[in-house]
Design a protein around this motif. Sequence first.
Motif, mmCIF file in Angstrom:
data_model
loop_
_atom_site.group_PDB
_atom_site.id
_atom_site.type_symbol
_atom_site.label_atom_id
_atom_site.label_comp_id
_atom_site.label_asym_id
_atom_site.label_seq_id
_atom_site.Cartn_x
_atom_site.Cartn_y
_atom_site.Cartn_z
ATOM 1 N N ASP A 163 118.749 -42.562 3.151
ATOM 2 C CA ASP A 163 117.666 -43.114 3.965
ATOM 3 C C ASP A 163 117.191 -42.163 5.053
ATOM 4 O O ASP A 163 116.277 -42.488 5.807
ATOM 5 N N ILE A 164 117.810 -40.983 5.147
ATOM 6 C CA ILE A 164 117.429 -40.043 6.208
ATOM 7 C C ILE A 164 116.461 -39.001 5.655
ATOM 8 O O ILE A 164 116.742 -38.334 4.647
ATOM 9 N N ASN A 165 115.321 -38.877 6.303
ATOM 10 C CA ASN A 165 114.321 -37.908 5.878
ATOM 11 C C ASN A 165 114.607 -36.577 6.561
ATOM 12 O O ASN A 165 114.428 -36.445 7.770
ATOM 13 N N PRO A 166 115.089 -35.561 5.837
ATOM 14 C CA PRO A 166 115.490 -34.299 6.473
ATOM 15 C C PRO A 166 114.335 -33.616 7.198
ATOM 16 O O PRO A 166 113.179 -33.689 6.760
ATOM 17 N N VAL A 167 114.649 -32.995 8.322
ATOM 18 C CA VAL A 167 113.679 -32.153 9.021
ATOM 19 C C VAL A 167 113.759 -30.767 8.388
ATOM 20 O O VAL A 167 114.817 -30.135 8.390
ATOM 21 N N ARG A 168 112.662 -30.300 7.809
ATOM 22 C CA ARG A 168 112.676 -29.014 7.101
ATOM 23 C C ARG A 168 112.755 -27.871 8.111
ATOM 24 O O ARG A 168 111.786 -27.574 8.811
ATOM 25 N N LEU A 169 113.914 -27.245 8.176
ATOM 26 C CA LEU A 169 114.155 -26.186 9.154
ATOM 27 C C LEU A 169 113.766 -24.832 8.572
ATOM 28 O O LEU A 169 114.207 -24.459 7.483
ATOM 29 N N ASP A 170 112.947 -24.105 9.291
ATOM 30 C CA ASP A 170 112.558 -22.757 8.893
ATOM 31 C C ASP A 170 111.973 -22.730 7.486
ATOM 32 O O ASP A 170 112.193 -21.802 6.705
ATOM 33 N N SER A 171 111.249 -23.763 7.139
ATOM 34 C CA SER A 171 110.718 -23.880 5.780
ATOM 35 C C SER A 171 109.517 -22.971 5.580
ATOM 36 O O SER A 171 108.746 -22.712 6.507
ATOM 37 N N ASN A 172 109.340 -22.500 4.328
ATOM 38 C CA ASN A 172 108.134 -21.731 4.014
ATOM 39 C C ASN A 172 106.966 -22.658 3.692
ATOM 40 O O ASN A 172 105.857 -22.196 3.439
ATOM 41 N N GLY A 173 107.221 -23.978 3.678
ATOM 42 C CA GLY A 173 106.155 -24.933 3.427
ATOM 43 C C GLY A 173 105.773 -25.068 1.970
ATOM 44 O O GLY A 173 104.847 -25.821 1.636
ATOM 45 N N VAL A 174 106.490 -24.366 1.093
ATOM 46 C CA VAL A 174 106.166 -24.375 -0.336
ATOM 47 C C VAL A 174 107.339 -24.908 -1.155
ATOM 48 O O VAL A 174 107.162 -25.705 -2.073
ATOM 49 N N THR A 175 108.555 -24.486 -0.833
ATOM 50 C CA THR A 175 109.739 -24.888 -1.594
ATOM 51 C C THR A 175 110.692 -25.669 -0.698
ATOM 52 O O THR A 175 110.797 -25.404 0.498
ATOM 53 N N ALA A 176 111.386 -26.633 -1.300
ATOM 54 C CA ALA A 176 112.323 -27.459 -0.531
ATOM 55 C C ALA A 176 113.487 -27.874 -1.420
ATOM 56 O O ALA A 176 113.367 -27.937 -2.647
#
Length: 473
Positions: A163-176
């Motif tokens: 139920d926790i929506n991860p905070v994308r840290l240092d993301s390139n905004g394309v891959t996760a």
Amino acid sequence: MLEQVTKVHDESRQGEAFAPESAADQTYQKKFYIESYGCQMNFNDSEIVASILNQEGFGATRNFEEADLVLLNTCSIRDKAEQTVRKRLQEFRKIKQSNPGLLVGVLGCMAERLKAKLLEEEKLVDMVVGPDAYRTLPALIEEAETGQKAVNVLLSREETYADINPVRLDSNGVTAFVSIMRGCNNMCTFCVVPFTRGRERSRDPYSIIQEATDMFNRNYREVTLLGQNVDSYYWVGVSPENGQEETITFASLLEKVALISPLLRVRFSTSHPKDITDDVLHTMAKYENICNYIHLPVQSGSTRVLQLMNRTYTREWYMKKVERIRELLPDCGLSTDIITGFCTETEEDHQDTLSMMEFARYDLAYMFFYSERPGTLAARRYQDDVPEEVKKRRLSEVVELHRRQALESMQKDLGKTFKVLIEGTSKRSEQDLFGRNDQNKVIVFPREHYEKGQYVQVKVTDCTAATLIGKVV
């Protein structure tokens, strides 16, 4: 040379500090700084921790000097990883002398194994939090702020953080990365994961699909389904779509994620050879947006050593699995993990590993010499009797063979055209972009007018042992 090799593997990534794009948001009353070490699961866990801390009024920062809370998300896979974290903790202890209000905590795999040493004997940290206890972080922080040593390393049979929506840290905004399960049941004798991360449990598939859909709607174009052994994913529950009880295997989960959109690429990691099924291979073949790439750790080419490792397959069985993958997915990229110098390994065993490499011809290999981990079955049952110089020499031979094979693998792609998802700017030149093809090979090409997140067709014109070089056509 060996140092360069160990830095390649996800499970040996050096500590990296992360902050999301919103880190500069001044609405947060306090700031936290987090460094992650080890496998991609740890990096994904750090994103879960960031989400929990955001809800408690903590914002991320890249500068530990302005942090109220410093967290190190740790790895126990090799002794070197632990020593790196210890050295870093000693550095933060010195910083605390001039900033006594700073709280320092250890998360992850080292937490459970070394909690007493870190808290009491060496007095390096204020709190220790295991992989299944991140929800208790707010209470542990409150406890630590009073001067008490705060600890929770209890393992869970249910926790998946679904139920926790991860905070994308240092993301390139394309891959996760999207975590689909936690823990491991395999009990490989060299591995500490079942003891530090607990037993295997699969996440609700509909929360996975929702998270992946959310990423796609936010313009992410690739998700990697993540777990210690994704192929053993297994969920039984009631479908929210029709109210009927259903069983979801990894193959059916893979299909559900692929159906989100043909523009969303899907990868997965890691696979245990004993669990990857024909259903998974057929699903990969059916959907163009499921990448033709499998990480299939062999560990050793010797049946005798594999039995000591409790890998539950033989050399011959593994080879048949590789043949089956090639049969159903002829252009599938294949990577592996290899350990040299495991307990009692002989020269004949080592030669079996080299011949396995000749047979499988891996596109990518993550290579280590054996490092005994306290608490593992191997540490209890076997003597670590291969001299370190022999381990390193054998590793050098494995590395040398793989480098030759990697270059040959790249050279086979000369003249071919691949669909590439652009992930960002090349590290070597601002004038070039890079992305990966279906087989997970990195391709670099001139920037021209193209942008991150686009799909382009790139014709390969040159290569190194690690990178394809081409031009958009």
